[in-house]
Design a protein around this motif. Structure first.
Motif, short mmCIF file in Angstrom:
data_model
loop_
_atom_site.label_atom_id
_atom_site.label_comp_id
_atom_site.label_asym_id
_atom_site.label_seq_id
_atom_site.Cartn_x
_atom_site.Cartn_y
_atom_site.Cartn_z
N SER A 208 11.23 30.43 35.17
CA SER A 208 11.73 31.81 35.28
C SER A 208 12.81 31.96 36.34
CB SER A 208 10.56 32.75 35.62
OG SER A 208 9.92 32.33 36.83
N ASP A 209 12.96 30.97 37.21
CA ASP A 209 13.97 31.01 38.27
C ASP A 209 15.34 30.72 37.67
OD1 ASP A 209 15.61 30.74 40.47
OD2 ASP A 209 14.23 29.48 41.62
N ARG A 210 16.08 31.79 37.34
CA ARG A 210 17.37 31.64 36.68
C ARG A 210 18.39 30.93 37.56
NH1 ARG A 210 16.44 30.75 32.30
NH2 ARG A 210 18.67 30.90 31.88
N GLN A 211 18.30 31.13 38.87
CA GLN A 211 19.23 30.47 39.77
C GLN A 211 19.05 28.95 39.72
OE1 GLN A 211 21.84 31.47 41.32
NE2 GLN A 211 22.24 29.55 42.40
N ARG A 214 20.55 27.66 36.54
CA ARG A 214 22.02 27.62 36.63
C ARG A 214 22.49 26.40 37.42
NH1 ARG A 214 21.74 33.41 36.65
NH2 ARG A 214 21.39 33.46 38.90
#
Length: 255
Positions: A208-211, A214
């Motif tokens: 869930s950690d989009r950073q 990326r």
């Protein structure tokens, strides 16, 4: 696959030996038969030259090459057109096949991953359209992870340092120096992909950690990065997703 990877590293790490064996004065002067790719390109060019503009119902890449050659003969002569055709015919065939083989290999080695993919494909047509599989999260993660563990291009992506030198990661390099990095080295970086960077785990792309995602995507060298990113990556991904899903749905893939 391990032998293939070692073969890539062997030749890419010893360019001087390659020049000595294959590019020495004697080897260069030897007459060689045209490659199968050159023969195919010549055949396409000859067949097209026998057609009229009316016969050719649509403007394809070959037609654009011929128009460019006609308008700019000094820039793109007949040999240049053949070279462009060879690049078009062969482009991405080996690398896409390697990525596909790597993905299927990982599915065979990891039955749990295969079960998750089969569950995600449940209810789709036996030969799915790209619209059916283009946005499947687990399939996407599976392909990314396979290309991370076994990148198709496993040789240093080298560049020459420009005039004035450059500083990279705190190290100074004088102009003219050839610098590069192995995609596999970046893909095994635990600071980017976690302490288990050396194992196959598609779920790392589904956090869930989009950073974090990326950062991983920015470091993924499956299709290179930046200005020299693979121009055919979208076609390659389409082929990967369609072929892999079709094989998994049509056949019982087992080790």
């Amino acid at each position: 696959m391990e032998k293939l990877e070692q073969g890539y590293r062997w030749w890419s790490s010893l360019p001087r030996l390659e020049r000595l064996v294959f590019r020495n004065p004697i080897a260069i002067r030897q007459k060689r038969a045209p490659s199968s790719m050159a023969t195919a390109a010549m055949s396409k060019l000859t067949a097209r030259s026998l057609q009229t503009e009316r016969d050719n119902g649509h403007v394809d890449l070959l037609q654009k090459f011929l128009v460019a050659s006609k308008n700019h003969p000094r820039t793109l002569d007949t040999a240049g057109v053949i070279g462009m055709l060879m690049s078009t015919i062969s482009g991405a065939s080996d690398t896409t096949a390697t990525a596909m083989t790597a993905t299927l290999f990982q599915l065979l080695q990891n039955p749990d991953c295969l079960k998750k993919l089969e569950a995600e494909l449940m209810g789709l047509p036996e030969i799915p359209a790209y619209s059916n599989v283009s946005k499947l999260p687990y399939l996407d993660a599976l392909i990314k992870e396979s290309m991370r563990i076994f990148p198709s291009s496993n040789w240093p992506i080298e560049r020459l340092v420009p005039a004035g030198g450059v500083t990279i990661a705190g190290m100074s390099f004088p102009e003219g120096t050839s610098v590069g990095c192995l995609p596999s080295s970046i893909h095994q970086n635990k600071g980017i992909y976690g302490e288990d960077a050396d194992i196959f785990r598609p779920e790392r792309w589904l956090v869930s950690d989009r950073q974090q995602v990326r950062v991983m995507e920015a470091s993924h060298m499956g299709f290179s990065r930046g200005r020299r990113v693979c121009l055919g990556q979208n076609i390659a991904v389409m082929q990967l997703k369609k072929v892999i899903t079709a094989l998994v749905m049509k056949y019982k893939v087992r080790k």
